[in-house]
Design a protein around this motif. Sequence first.
Motif, PDB file in Angstrom:
ATOM      1  N   MET A 125       0.817  -1.214   0.000  1.00 41.64           N
ATOM      2  CA  MET A 125       0.000   0.000   0.000  1.00 41.64           C
ATOM      3  C   MET A 125       0.854   1.268   0.000  1.00 41.64           C
ATOM      4  N   LEU A 126       2.033   1.195   0.644  1.00 43.35           N
ATOM      5  CA  LEU A 126       2.882   2.390   0.722  1.00 43.35           C
ATOM      6  C   LEU A 126       3.529   2.655  -0.637  1.00 43.35           C
ATOM      7  N   PRO A 127       3.709   3.937  -0.986  1.00 38.14           N
ATOM      8  CA  PRO A 127       4.273   4.254  -2.304  1.00 38.14           C
ATOM      9  C   PRO A 127       5.703   3.765  -2.445  1.00 38.14           C
ATOM     10  N   ARG A 128       6.084   3.463  -3.698  1.00 37.78           N
ATOM     11  CA  ARG A 128       7.426   2.913  -3.922  1.00 37.78           C
ATOM     12  C   ARG A 128       8.391   3.918  -4.526  1.00 37.78           C
ATOM     13  N   SER A 129       7.873   4.803  -5.406  1.00 35.82           N
ATOM     14  CA  SER A 129       8.818   5.737  -6.055  1.00 35.82           C
ATOM     15  C   SER A 129       9.249   6.814  -5.061  1.00 35.82           C
ATOM     16  N   PRO A 130      10.494   7.312  -5.184  1.00 37.31           N
ATOM     17  CA  PRO A 130      10.991   8.339  -4.253  1.00 37.31           C
ATOM     18  C   PRO A 130      10.116   9.587  -4.221  1.00 37.31           C
ATOM     19  N   LEU A 131       9.630   9.995  -5.407  1.00 44.15           N
ATOM     20  CA  LEU A 131       8.806  11.214  -5.448  1.00 44.15           C
ATOM     21  C   LEU A 131       7.501  11.002  -4.671  1.00 44.15           C
ATOM     22  N   ALA A 132       6.881   9.866  -4.913  1.00 42.76           N
ATOM     23  CA  ALA A 132       5.617   9.573  -4.210  1.00 42.76           C
ATOM     24  C   ALA A 132       5.855   9.490  -2.709  1.00 42.76           C
ATOM     25  N   ARG A 133       6.968   8.916  -2.341  1.00 42.04           N
ATOM     26  CA  ARG A 133       7.290   8.817  -0.901  1.00 42.04           C
ATOM     27  C   ARG A 133       7.514  10.205  -0.293  1.00 42.04           C
ATOM     28  N   ARG A 134       8.159  11.091  -1.053  1.00 38.38           N
ATOM     29  CA  ARG A 134       8.376  12.462  -0.539  1.00 38.38           C
ATOM     30  C   ARG A 134       7.028  13.163  -0.339  1.00 38.38           C
ATOM     31  N   LEU A 135       6.146  12.992  -1.316  1.00 34.70           N
ATOM     32  CA  LEU A 135       4.821  13.620  -1.192  1.00 34.70           C
ATOM     33  C   LEU A 135       4.065  13.038  -0.001  1.00 34.70           C
ATOM     34  N   TRP A 136       4.185  11.733   0.173  1.00 34.19           N
ATOM     35  CA  TRP A 136       3.512  11.073   1.303  1.00 34.19           C
ATOM     36  C   TRP A 136       4.075  11.601   2.624  1.00 34.19           C
ATOM     37  N   ALA A 137       5.388  11.755   2.681  1.00 34.39           N
ATOM     38  CA  ALA A 137       6.036  12.232   3.912  1.00 34.39           C
ATOM     39  C   ALA A 137       5.640  13.674   4.211  1.00 34.39           C
ATOM     40  N   ALA A 138       5.610  14.516   3.152  1.00 35.56           N
ATOM     41  CA  ALA A 138       5.221  15.925   3.348  1.00 35.56           C
ATOM     42  C   ALA A 138       3.784  15.999   3.865  1.00 35.56           C
TER      43      ALA A 138
ATOM     44  N   ASP B  31      13.384  10.843   5.625  1.00 35.83           N
ATOM     45  CA  ASP B  31      14.351  11.044   4.526  1.00 35.83           C
ATOM     46  C   ASP B  31      14.987   9.712   4.146  1.00 35.83           C
ATOM     47  N   ALA B  32      15.357   8.917   5.151  1.00 34.40           N
ATOM     48  CA  ALA B  32      15.976   7.619   4.878  1.00 34.40           C
ATOM     49  C   ALA B  32      14.983   6.702   4.181  1.00 34.40           C
ATOM     50  N   TRP B  33      13.737   6.741   4.627  1.00 40.47           N
ATOM     51  CA  TRP B  33      12.694   5.901   4.033  1.00 40.47           C
ATOM     52  C   TRP B  33      12.458   6.288   2.570  1.00 40.47           C
ATOM     53  N   CYS B  34      12.469   7.603   2.327  1.00 42.77           N
ATOM     54  CA  CYS B  34      12.246   8.061   0.952  1.00 42.77           C
ATOM     55  C   CYS B  34      13.369   7.591   0.025  1.00 42.77           C
ATOM     56  N   LYS B  35      14.586   7.541   0.552  1.00 42.16           N
ATOM     57  CA  LYS B  35      15.733   7.208  -0.294  1.00 42.16           C
ATOM     58  C   LYS B  35      15.932   5.704  -0.452  1.00 42.16           C
ATOM     59  N   THR B  36      15.831   4.982   0.657  1.00 43.67           N
ATOM     60  CA  THR B  36      16.241   3.588   0.594  1.00 43.67           C
ATOM     61  C   THR B  36      15.100   2.596   0.695  1.00 43.67           C
ATOM     62  N   GLY B  37      13.920   3.074   0.996  1.00 41.24           N
ATOM     63  CA  GLY B  37      12.785   2.169   0.975  1.00 41.24           C
ATOM     64  C   GLY B  37      12.437   1.542   2.294  1.00 41.24           C
TER      65      GLY B  37
END
Lengths: 224, 154
Positions: free
Chosen positions: A1-14, B142-148
């Motif tokens: 369910m959690l996003p895989r691409s770095p960009l999507a993860r950044r948006l999710w984190a923000a 930040d670590a999660w975004c970079k390394t998964g």
Amino acid sequence: MLPRSPLARRLWAASAVLLASVVSVKALRGSIKPYAPEAPSYRQKGEAGAPVVIVEFSDLQCPACRFAVGPVKDLLKLYGRDVRLIFKHVPLNQHKLAVPAAVAAECAGRQGRFWEFHDLAYEKQLDWSPVPPPGQAEAPPPDQEAARKAFVSYAKKLGLDPAAFSACLQDPAAAALVEKDRQEADQRWVLSTPTFFINGRRLVGARQLSEGGVPWIDKILKKH
Amino acid sequence: MDSWLGLTARVLLGLVFVASGTLKAAAPAEEFALVIESYGLVSSRDLILVMSAFLPWLEVVFGYALLFGFLTRLSAAAIGGMVASFATAILYTILKGIRLPNCGCFGFGFTPTPHQELAMNGLYAVCAVQALRRGAGRLSLDAWCKTGGPTGRT
């Protein structure tokens, strides 16, 4: 369910950071109930149906409140019959003589001289409320008995019945009215004195009242 | 060891800013405006109102960002800048002899003296420098975004 691409993860984190911020502030803020100000008639000035209602939350021992007396009078003079003023007591915890002063004002109010006592208590504030001596940060400890004597002398000066006034100072009903106002102030998030609500809009301190009061009242009267 | 030091610094500083910002942002903006006025550094009423409305939110958002380790270096720099400006403002009031009824640091829940607040700002500055130097480190977004993974390292 959690996003895989770095960009999507950044948006999710923000989004997580922003959501946490909003949720924590909203949770602490709670809700403010609709406001219908009430006070004994002797603590109200002006026409009952006036389109502008100023509710003042003040502490008789607070120096900043003393500085706001002039601007409030200016507004009442400027707008005359269009404005009604309601006074509420907020004796701050750090002001140890604020409750006795508020009770004394209530007692003067019972004899129909609340506003005269209010003006005199502010005018003579430096006499009954100790201030720090020059060069010192701390004020001397408050003298309850000296303050009581001062309030009785103001009552005499205003022509009040001294026996009734002195008896009233011990009356729990007068203190209960002050406490009721303090609870109302807590519910309204009144954290500083003086705080004014002009038709619901909050203005804190003499400066906000002086600079923001006139434009806001003009706006209300224009719509009226 | 280094990564734990960075983690401790950013979590501590993040928590402080989340708490102080939330207390102020939840209270009416006019209350914080009164505190800003009392410093005597800003005279424009409009600017004071804008500052009182937005500054607490900046503290909350950057506080959470630092706590969660998101854009860690940027957040540490932003919070370091705020710490420096708060310390300057407090120093100004001490030098000018201005007596603040409330420093506005933690809303109205806790009111340290100006000297206590200066000392606390010194501690926050050390934490901000540590977080800036060491970056996100472990247990960070930040670590999660970079390394998964949430336990990864940058």
